[in-house]
Each structure stands twice: as structure tokens, then as C-alpha cells.
Design an enzyme around this catalytic site. Structure first.
Site, PDB file in Angstrom:
ATOM      1  NE  ARG A 186      12.254   9.443  13.994  1.00 50.69           N
ATOM      2  CZ  ARG A 186      12.997  10.428  14.495  1.00 50.69           C
ATOM      3  NH1 ARG A 186      13.801  10.202  15.497  1.00 50.69           N
ATOM      4  NH2 ARG A 186      12.938  11.628  13.983  1.00 50.69           N
ATOM      5  CB  THR A 188       6.722   7.405   9.280  1.00 55.32           C
ATOM      6  OG1 THR A 188       6.133   6.284   8.632  1.00 55.32           O
ATOM      7  CG2 THR A 188       8.221   7.317   9.211  1.00 55.32           C
ATOM      8  CD1 TRP A 199       4.438  -3.905   4.028  1.00 53.73           C
ATOM      9  CD2 TRP A 199       5.839  -5.492   3.297  1.00 53.73           C
ATOM     10  NE1 TRP A 199       5.697  -3.600   4.486  1.00 53.73           N
ATOM     11  CE2 TRP A 199       6.571  -4.549   4.066  1.00 53.73           C
ATOM     12  CE3 TRP A 199       6.526  -6.565   2.745  1.00 53.73           C
ATOM     13  CZ2 TRP A 199       7.944  -4.661   4.280  1.00 53.73           C
ATOM     14  CZ3 TRP A 199       7.901  -6.679   2.962  1.00 53.73           C
ATOM     15  CH2 TRP A 199       8.588  -5.735   3.719  1.00 53.73           C
ATOM     16  CB  SER A 248       8.546 -13.670   5.731  1.00 51.09           C
ATOM     17  OG  SER A 248       8.101 -13.751   7.051  1.00 51.09           O
ATOM     18  CG  HIS A 251       6.575  -7.581   6.353  1.00 52.37           C
ATOM     19  ND1 HIS A 251       5.421  -8.166   5.930  1.00 52.37           N
ATOM     20  CD2 HIS A 251       6.218  -6.398   6.878  1.00 52.37           C
ATOM     21  CE1 HIS A 251       4.392  -7.356   6.170  1.00 52.37           C
ATOM     22  NE2 HIS A 251       4.861  -6.274   6.748  1.00 52.37           N
ATOM     23  NE  ARG A 283       3.757  -3.476  13.307  1.00 54.71           N
ATOM     24  CZ  ARG A 283       3.222  -3.026  12.181  1.00 54.71           C
ATOM     25  NH1 ARG A 283       2.983  -3.847  11.185  1.00 54.71           N
ATOM     26  NH2 ARG A 283       2.926  -1.753  12.062  1.00 54.71           N
ATOM     27  CB  CYS A 390       6.071   7.032   3.936  1.00 54.01           C
ATOM     28  SG  CYS A 390       7.126   7.597   5.240  1.00 54.01           S
ATOM     29  CB  CYS A 393       8.608   3.932   4.451  1.00 52.01           C
ATOM     30  SG  CYS A 393       7.714   4.673   5.815  1.00 52.01           S
TER      31      CYS A 393
END
Ligand SMILES: *[C@@H]1O[C@H](CO)[C@@H](O)[C@H](O)[C@H]1NC(C)=O
Ligand SMILES: *[C@@H]1O[C@H](CO)[C@@H](O)[C@H](O)[C@H]1NC(C)=O
Length: 464
Positions: A186, A188, A199, A248, A251, A283, A390, A393
Site C-alpha cells: 500500500r 508508503t 523506474w 509498463s 508499473h 497517474r 523502501c 516496496c
């Protein structure tokens, strides 16, 4: 002959799925349309439309998959979060509480999982014992010829020639079990330059990138540059284009989760996670992202269909009578296997039709070279996950890349012959427990994303 056929069928899947990728762009009006313009109605010349995928996923697959993923076998994933980043000095450790991952106490994880059981079956465990005995120098003369052959195959399997991921050495003292249910993916707060860097490295350095054209990573890039990028993409062979679309899609999927589990309230009294429509729009809105967002969502469906295809292909492996989801709890293990097979049969029944005309026509050497390219690039991406600052993540990044890597291993495997039940299950093809856990959890994440898109569709109806 069988192998060539297997490769052909695998590639065929990729080629066919790619045909989803050519759509007309309309200029939509409402907020919902601005995000979903590329994912409604028929996905171009494919026989499946988005509504069918949504219905199939949201009502038939998603609930059962969630139940399966809550079981002990699937909730514990062993991961090494302390591996150093191989590409740059990652002094930057995220201090945020929401990034922390709590590893399991060793008595939390069922013994059956901790024991050698990450090899999938009794047969494999027996082989492993043999291997250990060999390593200790205690040559077991009593090995039957059959077992010796199996040991050989097993070693071949382990030499990772098939693997699309740089996997953690789970015997390392730094590798720990984590309970995925207690460490959900979730929001963060991990964003900004660090996340951006990850990325951009993934896209810029690893996606068969052209020498001169920059990929438009997000909004804020000029239209002409973007068009150059997409015409470059169009010019690639289908497999390379597929590679880009998978990344993609991954992502996009991660961003859907972060928008759906956004930290909405953070006071000392309570934390609340939920949908943040604004974040979602930033996004995925076609206007705000200059056309990128809707394409990302389309790539999410592409990723979904690729993993779905891998799952339907791997069914014979899980149908082997000696395959167990071994945790040590016999009753539970049997129930889980039944549920797993039910899910896989459901997936197999999904009407994926091939377009016979888009058969991969290149020669065998070329196909092998492409597979090798694909594999090397993807392995790189799995290594980059060790650079994610993180921890939470990093955990989900590693799990999802390993899951996708496993899906690719299945699709490209020449050992697992799809659609030829008469040839029986091939015992040359193997998956470790880690691969199985990551495969299903990764698919679970994408399945959740598709489910969340329905929620966002509704939420956006009230926005203009
Ligand atoms: C939703 O996300 C945006 C950023 O996209 C942020 O500015 C806003 O504060 C968030 N809303 C809530 C309620 O947290
Ligand atoms: C792997 O990543 C490194 C660092 O980003 C890069 O230098 C190398 O060219 C990449 N290799 C492949 C096959 O993508």
C-alpha cells in the site's frame, strides 16, 4: 519436434496478445473516460472484450484467489531484503514507519514450509536428500537408475538456465520469512527522486531501448518526443514490444494499488487507507498524463492476460498426483490443492483464442536468441529491485518480478508442453516453492488491480 512446438505455442501466445496493442485513440470527455478510453469494449482484434475480462476476474477468479492466498502455503514468502544494490550505493534507507517490513518469528512459520519442502514434491525432496548426501560425500549406491536420472535433471533445473530472475539465496542467514498478509502492499510515501530513479533505470537501461529516444516516463514530456517513442515501439519486433508492455503493466498495477490503498488519514489516533481518486487521475488520466495513462492501463490488461496464459499452461504441472502444497497439515494441504486446481481449471476455461495467422515465423535460432535476450534483460530488472529504498516496496517489487519471471519461464519453457495432454505431465519441468508462491501472489496483485479498476470507474463517475 515437441520442444519446437512448445516454444512456438509460447511465442504464439505473446504474439497473439500483442495484437491487443493497436487501438484508435478517441478524445474522451468525462473523467472516467479520460482514464479508461483505451480499456473499454473490444481490445482491438482480440476476441475478448474488457467487460468479459472484468467479469471473469472480478466475480469468478478474484474471490477464490484471495482465499487461496490467505492460506499458510501462500502467505509466507522468504526474502532477503538486505542484499546490497548492485548498481549504486544505496545509503538512502527509508526511515518511514510505513516502509518497515516485519519478518516472521521462526515459530510462526509452519515446520512443513521451513523444512526442505520448497522443492515441490516428495520425489523432489527425495532427490534433494540424495543431493545432500552426495555433497557430504556419502555416495548412496542404492540409487536406482531412474533416481539418478532425476537427480541429473534436477541439477539441470537448478543451474538456473531457465530462470528469468536473479533469485535470492534463501539459505542465506539474511533471508527471512515474511507474512505477506501482515505486510500489505500500500501507499508508503515512497516517491520522489528515489522511486523515480528505480523506474527510470528499469525503462531506460533495460527495455531494449533505442540509442537516442528517451522514453516518456510520466507526464510533463513533450508530445513530439512521445510520438517518436511510440513509433519506435511500433517498429520493434513483437517480443521486444511485449517486454516493454509487461514492465509498463507492472508499473501501472503497482500504481493502482498505491492509489487504492492511499494513506488518507495519519493522526496519532488512527491511520486510514483508502481510495484516492486524485492520485489515480494523476497517474492515469489521459489529459493529465498526455495520453500515457490510458496506455498504461491497457498494458495492465496485457500483463494480466500474459500471466493468465502462463497459469493455464502450467496446469499439468500442478495436476501431477505427487504435487503437494506442503505445509505439514494434511487436510488443509489437500483442500488447498483442490482449490488451486479449481482456479487453474477456471483459468483454462477462459476463452483465449489464437489468431492462427500470427504464428511466429522466425527460425529456431532466432527464437532462442530472443528468449535469451528477454531473459537477460529481465534478470537485470530483478536485480534492480535490491536498489529500492523502501523495504516494503522492495518486498513487493521482488515478489512481483519473481512472479512475472516465473510466468515467463513457464511461457518460454520447452519442457512444459501446453495443449498436449496426451503427452502427459513432463517431469523435467520444475518449480520451487518460492516460484509458486510468487507466481500466484503476483497474479493476485494484478487480479486485485483489475478489481480496483472497477471501483475507480464507479468513483470517477462522480468527478468531472
Ligand atoms: C490524494 O492524493 C493527492 C495527490 O495526488 C494529495 O494531494 C491529496 O492530499 C490526497 N488526498 C487525501 C485525502 O489524502
Ligand atoms: C543491466 O543493467 C546494467 C546497469 O543498469 C546495465 O549496465 C547493463 O547493460 C544491463 N544489461 C542488460 C542485458 O540489460
Amino acid at each position: 519436434m515437441g520442444r519446437a512446438w512448445g516454444l512456438l505455442v509460447g511465442l504464439l501466445g505473446v504474439v497473439w496478445l500483442l495484437r491487443l496493442g493497436h487501438g484508435e485513440e478517441r478524445r474522451p470527455e468525462t473523467a472516467a473516460q479520460r482514464c479508461f478510453c483505451q480499456v473499454s469494449g473490444y481490445l482491438d482484434d482480440c476476441t475478448c472484450d474488457v467487460e468479459t475480462i472484468d467479469k471473469f476476474n472480478n466475480y469468478r477468479l478474484f474471490p477464490r484467489l484471495q482465499k487461496l492466498l490467505e492460506s499458510d502455503y501462500f502467505r509466507y514468502y522468504k526474502v532477503n531484503l538486505k542484499k546490497p544494490c548492485p548498481f549504486w550505493n544505496d545509503i538512502n534507507q527509508c526511515g518511514r514507519r510505513d516502509c518497515a517490513v516485519k519478518p516472521c518469528h521462526s515459530d510462526e512459520v509452519p515446520d512443513g514450509i521451513k523444512s526442505a519442502s520448497y522443492k515441490y514434491s516428495e520425489e523432489a525432496n527425495r532427490i534433494e536428500e540424495c543431493e545432500q548426501a552426495e555433497r557430504l560425500g556419502a555416495v548412496d549406491e542404492s540409487l536406482s537408475e531412474e533416481t539418478q536420472k532425476a537427480v541429473l535433471q534436477w541439477t539441470k533445473h537448478d543451474d538456473s538456465s531457465d530462470s528469468f530472475c536473479e533469485v535470492d539465496d534463501i539459505q542465506s542467514p539474511d533471508a527471512e520469512y515474511v507474512d505477506l498478509l501482515l505486510n500489505p502492499e500500500r501507499y508508503t510515501g515512497y516517491k520522489g527522486p528515489d522511486a523515480w530513479r528505480i523506474w527510470s533505470v528499469i525503462y531506460e537501461e533495460n527495455c531494449f531501448k533505442p540509442q537516442t529516444i528517451q522514453r516518456p516516463l510520466a507526464s510533463g514530456q513533450g508530445k513530439s518526443k512521445e510520438n517518436t517513442f511510440y513509433s519506435w515501439l511500433e517498429g520493434l519486433c513483437v517480443e521486444k514490444r511485449a517486454f516493454y508492455r509487461l514492465i509498463s503493466g507492472l508499473h501501472a498495477s503497482i500504481n493502482v494499488h498505491l492509489s487504492a490503498r492511499y494513506l488518507l488519514q495519519d493522526t496519532w489516533l488512527e491511520k486510514k487507507w483508502g481510495h484516492n481518486v486524485t492520485e489515480f487521475q494523476q497517474r492515469f488520466d489521459g489529459v493529465l498524463t498526455e495520453g500515457e495513462g490510458p496506455r498504461r492501463l491497457k498494458n495492465l490488461y496485457f500483463l494480466y492476460l500474459i500471466e493468465l496464459r502462463a497459469l493455464s499452461k502450467v496446469l499439468p504441472f500442478f495436476e501431477r498426483p505427487d504435487f503437494q502444497l506442503f505445509t505439514g497439515n494434511k487436510v488443509q494441504d489437500a483442500e488447498n490443492k483442490a482449490l488451486l486446481l479449481e482456479i487453474l481449471h477456471e483459468i483454462k476455461s477462459f476463452p483465449l483464442h489464437f489468431d492462427e495467422n500470427s504464428f511466429f515465423a522466425g527460425d529456431k535460432n532466432e527464437a532462442h536468441k530472443l528468449k535469451e535476450d528477454f531473459r537477460l534483460h529481465f534478470r537485470n530488472i530483478s536485480r534492480i529491485m535490491d536498489c529500492v529504498g523502501c523495504f516494503k516496496c522492495r518486498l513487493w517489487g521482488k515478489l512481483q518480478t519473481q512472479g512475472l519471471g516465473t510466468a515467463l519461464k513457464i511461457l518460454f519453457s520447452e519442457k512444459l508442453i501446453a495443449n498436449m495432454p496426451e503427452s502427459g505431465p513432463s517431469y523435467e519441468f520444475q518449480l520451487t516453492r518460492q516460484e509458486i508462491v510468487s507466481l500466484f501472489n503476483a497474479f493476485g496483485r494484478i487480479s486485485t488491480s483489475v478489481r480496483e479498476l472497477e471501483n475507480f470507474r464507479h468513483l470517477l463517475q462522480n468527478v468531472h
